[in-house]
Write an enzyme that holds these catalytic residues in place. Structure first.
Site, PDB file in Angstrom:
ATOM      1  N   THR A   1       0.804  -1.223   0.000  1.00  0.00           N
ATOM      2  CA  THR A   1       0.000   0.000   0.000  1.00  0.00           C
ATOM      3  C   THR A   1       0.838   1.275   0.000  1.00  0.00           C
ATOM      4  OG1 THR A   1      -1.390   1.341   1.471  1.00  0.00           O
ATOM      5  CG2 THR A   1      -0.147  -0.400   2.512  1.00  0.00           C
TER       6      THR A   1
ATOM      7  N   GLU B   1       0.279   3.605   1.801  1.00  0.00           N
ATOM      8  CA  GLU B   1       0.395   4.005   3.211  1.00  0.00           C
ATOM      9  C   GLU B   1       1.791   3.692   3.767  1.00  0.00           C
ATOM     10  OE1 GLU B   1      -1.916   5.221   5.814  1.00  0.00           O
ATOM     11  OE2 GLU B   1      -2.770   6.104   4.026  1.00  0.00           O
TER      12      GLU B   1
ATOM     13  N   TYR C   1      -1.954   0.019  10.773  1.00  0.00           N
ATOM     14  CA  TYR C   1      -2.245  -0.628   9.477  1.00  0.00           C
ATOM     15  C   TYR C   1      -0.990  -0.634   8.604  1.00  0.00           C
ATOM     16  CZ  TYR C   1      -3.783  -0.932   4.611  1.00  0.00           C
ATOM     17  OH  TYR C   1      -3.893  -1.275   3.291  1.00  0.00           O
TER      18      TYR C   1
ATOM     19  N   LYS D   1       1.447  -3.616   7.267  1.00  0.00           N
ATOM     20  CA  LYS D   1       1.632  -3.836   5.827  1.00  0.00           C
ATOM     21  C   LYS D   1       3.117  -3.746   5.441  1.00  0.00           C
ATOM     22  CE  LYS D   1      -2.359  -4.472   3.564  1.00  0.00           C
ATOM     23  NZ  LYS D   1      -2.574  -5.383   2.427  1.00  0.00           N
TER      24      LYS D   1
HETATM   25  N1  GDD Z   1     -12.679   6.937   5.718  1.00  0.00           N
HETATM   26  C1  GDD Z   1     -12.798   8.268   5.813  1.00  0.00           C
HETATM   27  N2  GDD Z   1     -13.984   8.793   6.247  1.00  0.00           N
HETATM   28  N3  GDD Z   1     -11.738   9.049   5.482  1.00  0.00           N
HETATM   29  C2  GDD Z   1     -11.894  10.395   5.563  1.00  0.00           C
HETATM   30  C3  GDD Z   1     -13.095  10.989   5.988  1.00  0.00           C
HETATM   31  C4  GDD Z   1     -14.187  10.145   6.357  1.00  0.00           C
HETATM   32  O1  GDD Z   1     -15.256  10.586   6.734  1.00  0.00           O
HETATM   33  N4  GDD Z   1     -12.935  12.329   5.936  1.00  0.00           N
HETATM   34  C5  GDD Z   1     -11.710  12.569   5.500  1.00  0.00           C
HETATM   35  N5  GDD Z   1     -11.058  11.409   5.272  1.00  0.00           N
HETATM   36  C6  GDD Z   1      -9.673  11.273   4.763  1.00  0.00           C
HETATM   37  C7  GDD Z   1      -8.819  10.325   5.565  1.00  0.00           C
HETATM   38  O2  GDD Z   1      -8.330  10.952   6.750  1.00  0.00           O
HETATM   39  C8  GDD Z   1      -7.737  10.023   4.523  1.00  0.00           C
HETATM   40  O3  GDD Z   1      -6.760  11.049   4.526  1.00  0.00           O
HETATM   41  C9  GDD Z   1      -8.476  10.083   3.184  1.00  0.00           C
HETATM   42  O4  GDD Z   1      -9.734  10.702   3.468  1.00  0.00           O
HETATM   43  C10 GDD Z   1      -8.734   8.718   2.552  1.00  0.00           C
HETATM   44  O5  GDD Z   1      -9.290   7.863   3.529  1.00  0.00           O
HETATM   45  P1  GDD Z   1      -9.879   6.426   3.162  1.00  0.00           P
HETATM   46  O6  GDD Z   1     -10.828   6.518   2.045  1.00  0.00           O
HETATM   47  O7  GDD Z   1     -10.366   5.811   4.432  1.00  0.00           O
HETATM   48  O8  GDD Z   1      -8.644   5.634   2.562  1.00  0.00           O
HETATM   49  P2  GDD Z   1      -7.119   5.549   3.081  1.00  0.00           P
HETATM   50  O9  GDD Z   1      -6.307   6.448   2.199  1.00  0.00           O
HETATM   51  O10 GDD Z   1      -7.016   5.706   4.532  1.00  0.00           O
HETATM   52  O11 GDD Z   1      -6.760   4.029   2.781  1.00  0.00           O
HETATM   53  C11 GDD Z   1      -7.121   3.380   1.561  1.00  0.00           C
HETATM   54  O12 GDD Z   1      -6.058   3.458   0.630  1.00  0.00           O
HETATM   55  C12 GDD Z   1      -4.844   2.791   1.023  1.00  0.00           C
HETATM   56  C13 GDD Z   1      -3.837   2.959  -0.105  1.00  0.00           C
HETATM   57  O13 GDD Z   1      -3.343   4.259  -0.114  1.00  0.00           O
HETATM   58  C14 GDD Z   1      -7.470   1.935   1.909  1.00  0.00           C
HETATM   59  O14 GDD Z   1      -7.964   1.296   0.764  1.00  0.00           O
HETATM   60  C15 GDD Z   1      -6.242   1.201   2.398  1.00  0.00           C
HETATM   61  O15 GDD Z   1      -6.586  -0.166   2.633  1.00  0.00           O
HETATM   62  C16 GDD Z   1      -5.165   1.304   1.314  1.00  0.00           C
HETATM   63  O16 GDD Z   1      -3.997   0.648   1.714  1.00  0.00           O
END
Ligand code: GDD
Length: 342
Positions: A124, A126, A148, A152
């Site tokens: 990822t 991340e 997380y 990973k």
């Molecule tokens: N989930 C969520 N919900 N995120 C929010 C929100 C909310 O209400 N508001 C703002 N965010 C911001 C998070 O703080 C983060 O910076 C961004 O939106 C994306 O959050 P997510 O969609 O939850 O995805 P992620 O980037 O944390 O993780 C996803 O991508 C990774 C790869 O870069 C997941 O799919 C991971 O499993 C994956 O590894």
């Protein structure tokens, strides 16, 4: 006929990859934990019943050995994970058990049962954490910022280690965010797309989110699975980044989603007091809450997938606005279907 085993096959990536491999004539085995509820994804893709389902938990080595002995797969794709970054702060040990040690259990079983099988690990973006504004490539240092990502990181290096130590064909794709209508609503893109459609139909008042300034490199998951498959077809195992090379804020995603749902937004206020107001009605439709912030945030992710472009011939096609629009359209279509069914 080649045989593929996909762990986490009812998740977004597992479902798209299952469809892709079935289209290539593979026999596909989908491994999920009992009680996994993602069957709707296979249904939406029209492949329900076409994937041979097996029950497998990465916490249980016996399950894994049994599955490999029975199937003897040619290719194994590991998507089974606790994939929600925020939840990993509340469940750090379980996240490590599944995302880190789970991969070791899988690799050990492969080494013992079917060492010629080709193994794909979903790493990822991340892993990088926040390390400035430059695009990340395969040589950028890792600075994980959540349980997380730390788990990973272990999985990433143990995969590389089994390749080096035992000669397994084992690869990692460093996947930047990839989205689709099949995302779970725990993730911000689907949460926003679903809310924009429901608000536009008067079925929801507002959506409450966290950090509006976070930037992500958002691609279309349906295209990413082909890159994953291509990685396993090369003569030599190697690791690749899959990304679009563009980055956008959560605020931009919200604007694009509401625009796709026919709502023009104006932003008022700052920080936790910031609100998105529908220009036509004057109603507040977006609010910010601390509840959706993380104890440590990765502020910006942007990937450089030149290596995948050059060596795999893989290139993402769907641009940001089109991705957002297709997600919102899918939500409208789901709402329409429910109406018809009522
Ligand atoms: N989930 C969520 N919900 N995120 C929010 C929100 C909310 O209400 N508001 C703002 N965010 C911001 C998070 O703080 C983060 O910076 C961004 O939106 C994306 O959050 P997510 O969609 O939850 O995805 P992620 O980037 O944390 O993780 C996803 O991508 C990774 C790869 O870069 C997941 O799919 C991971 O499993 C994956 O590894």
């Amino acid at each position: 006929m080649k045989k593929a085993l996909i762990t986490g096959s009812r998740g977004q990536d597992g479902s798209y990859l299952s469809r892709f491999l079935l289209g290539k004539g593979y026999k596909v085995y989908g491994a999920d934990r009992g009680g996994d509820t993602g069957i709707w994804r296979l249904r939406e893709l029209g492949i329900e019943g076409k994937v041979k389902e097996i029950s497998l938990d990465l916490l249980e080595p016996t399950n894994i050995m049994d599955a490999l002995e029975k199937i003897r797969p040619d290719e194994i794709y590991n998507f089974a994970a606790q994939s929600i970054v925020k939840l990993s702060f509340d469940q750090p040990v379980l996240t490590g058990e599944i995302n880190a040690l789970g991969v070791t259990r899988l690799l050990e079983a492969i080494r013992k049962v079917c060492p010629r099988a080709r193994f794909f690990q979903a790493s990822t973006a991340e892993l990088f954490g926040s390390t400035g504004s430059a695009q990340r490539n395969e040589t950028t240092a890792f600075h994980p910022k959540s349980p997380y990502a730390v788990a990973k990181l272990y999985a990433h290096w143990i995969t590389v280690n089994y390749r080096q130590a035992y000669g397994l064909y084992a690869v990692c794709a460093i996947l930047f965010n990839h989205e689709s209508p099949l995302r779970g609503e725990e993730f911000v893109t689907r949460k926003i797309a679903a809310a924009a459609a429901r608000i536009s139909r008067g079925l929801q008042q507002k959506v409450v989110v966290g950090n509006l300034d976070a930037c992500r490199d958002w691609g279309y998951a349906g295209e990413y699975v082909e890159g994953m498959w291509r990685m396993l077809q090369k003569p030599k195992a190697d690791d690749y980044i899959l990304a679009t090379g563009k980055t956008h804020t959560v605020r931009e995603f919200i604007e694009a989603a509401f625009a796709a749902a026919g709502i023009k937004l104006a932003w008022r206020g700052k920080g936790l007091g910031e609100k998105g107001v529908a220009s036509a009605s004057g109603k507040t439709v977006v609010e910010v809450s601390k509840d959706f912030y993380r104890p440590a945030e990765v502020e910006r992710l942007q990937g450089n997938s030149s290596k995948a472009v050059n060596k795999l011939g893989w290139k993402p096609k769907t641009k940001f606005k089109k991705l957002v629009a297709l997600m919102v359209e899918a939500e409208f279509s789901r709402l329409d279907k429910k109406k018809v069914n009522l």
